[in-house]
Design a protein around this motif. Sequence first.
Motif, PDB file in Angstrom:
ATOM      1  N   GLY A 147       0.812  -1.213   0.000  1.00  0.00           N
ATOM      2  CA  GLY A 147       0.000   0.000   0.000  1.00  0.00           C
ATOM      3  C   GLY A 147       0.840   1.254   0.000  1.00  0.00           C
ATOM      4  O   GLY A 147       0.498   2.252  -0.650  1.00  0.00           O
ATOM      5  N   TYR A 148       1.963   1.227   0.691  1.00  0.00           N
ATOM      6  CA  TYR A 148       2.795   2.418   0.877  1.00  0.00           C
ATOM      7  C   TYR A 148       3.285   2.992  -0.447  1.00  0.00           C
ATOM      8  O   TYR A 148       3.241   4.207  -0.668  1.00  0.00           O
ATOM      9  N   ARG A 205      -2.603  -4.731   7.043  1.00  0.00           N
ATOM     10  CA  ARG A 205      -1.269  -4.166   6.809  1.00  0.00           C
ATOM     11  C   ARG A 205      -1.213  -3.356   5.519  1.00  0.00           C
ATOM     12  O   ARG A 205      -0.543  -2.320   5.458  1.00  0.00           O
ATOM     13  N   VAL A 206      -1.910  -3.807   4.488  1.00  0.00           N
ATOM     14  CA  VAL A 206      -1.971  -3.032   3.242  1.00  0.00           C
ATOM     15  C   VAL A 206      -2.680  -1.699   3.484  1.00  0.00           C
ATOM     16  O   VAL A 206      -2.244  -0.641   3.015  1.00  0.00           O
ATOM     17  N   GLU A 232      -0.362   5.448   5.505  1.00  0.00           N
ATOM     18  CA  GLU A 232       0.917   6.079   5.841  1.00  0.00           C
ATOM     19  C   GLU A 232       1.628   6.638   4.611  1.00  0.00           C
ATOM     20  O   GLU A 232       2.414   7.586   4.713  1.00  0.00           O
ATOM     21  N   GLY A 233       1.334   6.070   3.444  1.00  0.00           N
ATOM     22  CA  GLY A 233       1.995   6.537   2.230  1.00  0.00           C
ATOM     23  C   GLY A 233       1.753   8.003   1.910  1.00  0.00           C
ATOM     24  O   GLY A 233       2.582   8.654   1.278  1.00  0.00           O
ATOM     25  N   VAL A 234       0.632   8.558   2.352  1.00  0.00           N
ATOM     26  CA  VAL A 234       0.327   9.957   2.022  1.00  0.00           C
ATOM     27  C   VAL A 234       0.906  10.921   3.048  1.00  0.00           C
ATOM     28  O   VAL A 234       0.928  12.131   2.810  1.00  0.00           O
TER      29      VAL A 234
END
Length: 448
Positions: free
Chosen positions: A63-64, A111-112, A118-120
């Motif tokens: 996902g990150y 977790r994804v 968190e990626g943003v």
Amino acid sequence: MNLSSSVPRNYARWTRVGFPLLVIYLLTMVDRTNISIAAPDILARLELTGAATGVVLSAFFWGYVVTMVPGGALADRTSAVRVISWALAVVGITAALTGIVQSFTLLLLVRVALGLAEGVIFPAFAVLFLKWFPSRERGRAVAATTFAVPLSTVIAAPLGGWMIDQWNYETMFILQGLPAVIVAIIFARIASDDPATDSRISSAERELIISSREAETEAEGRFRDVIGRPLVWIVGVTYFLWLSGMYGFNLWMPSLIKTLSQSGIGAVGVLSAIPFALGGLGLFVNSWMSDRSGLSRGWFIATPLTLGGIALVVQHYLDFGLVVDMALLSLAGVGLFAGTGPWWSWMVSLFPKNQAATSAGLINVLGNFGGVVAPVVLGLLGGSSGGGSSFYVLGFGLLVAAALVLGLSGRRGVRTARPEDGAAAPSSAPGAPVAASRGGLDRKGARP
């Protein structure tokens, strides 16, 4: 209630933006990496193979890497404070859910989702760094924030081990996830998107920020021009090898230490913190040396990478007992983290100024695929022994990365810019994305 009423008015950029971003990043890093200390218990509870555990450890990065670049655009077009607050709340909720779900599939999904949220966040940080800090302070602001990377493990590993000893890993995830939700609510109240429209700072501070925040900013190069440069892909492979080592080491090391020491999870947590504490110290010492040397910053990247690579290879092939193993793992921690200070300054010096920021964003995405690949590969190679038994693979990767850095430094003849040369001194921040074309920071929020 005005939560910022007691904030000193001439330092609002630090008290209402800088320090909260450090706290936020520390919480996100803890919630990202605390699964490493729980991995041995998760493996046993869910009856996972080493390969399946590697998939769980890498799922966050699936996902990150998807939301890293869109996150910066979303924050730039809407509200960075709202993006950070909402994303941080999701991080806290999904981190807590990691301790609640009881199946392999649901654990992967959680977790994804954590990675997507968190990626943003750091790309949205970049927007606030650009708006709230004068150009000459921006490197310090990024440095202070990104120090959360090694600090998070120094805190989370012993604390997580103690919590698991006292209760269980499910309780650890819940207790470490909830603070992110609380801080998200507080941050939404005390922060604002732009000092130009903020009535809670002094006019002097507002003028200071606005008058100098656009220094060194230039237009970015076209993305299609950047992806057509072979150099971008070579540097991207270098960063991929490096971050593969960093993420694989971070996520699998507690499992390795548990096997080597035959200790309880509390002791494993304390031992796991040692390489990261020394890595943080090495980061600052190496950055200080890099800033004061006339040599290419590439030497201050390749040297620690070589040290880390040799340490991981030797640790695998020679068995001298726990003390020597810990010494070698500590050297590896220094090698993995010490070069992050000079990295972005050196990397952007390889590209034309109008392509530096776009190149940094692409290289950052390529590098973070190391978090997707390394945990799984280590799990597959380690089998029932766990991914930590395959650290030698990371060691060889670090040695290749060091060779590539030295080759690029020699080919380009890059020399460190000093303040007395009339150039802006690059930041020695740990992993700070210092892009000359963006006044010290890529709006895409490039991040290790």
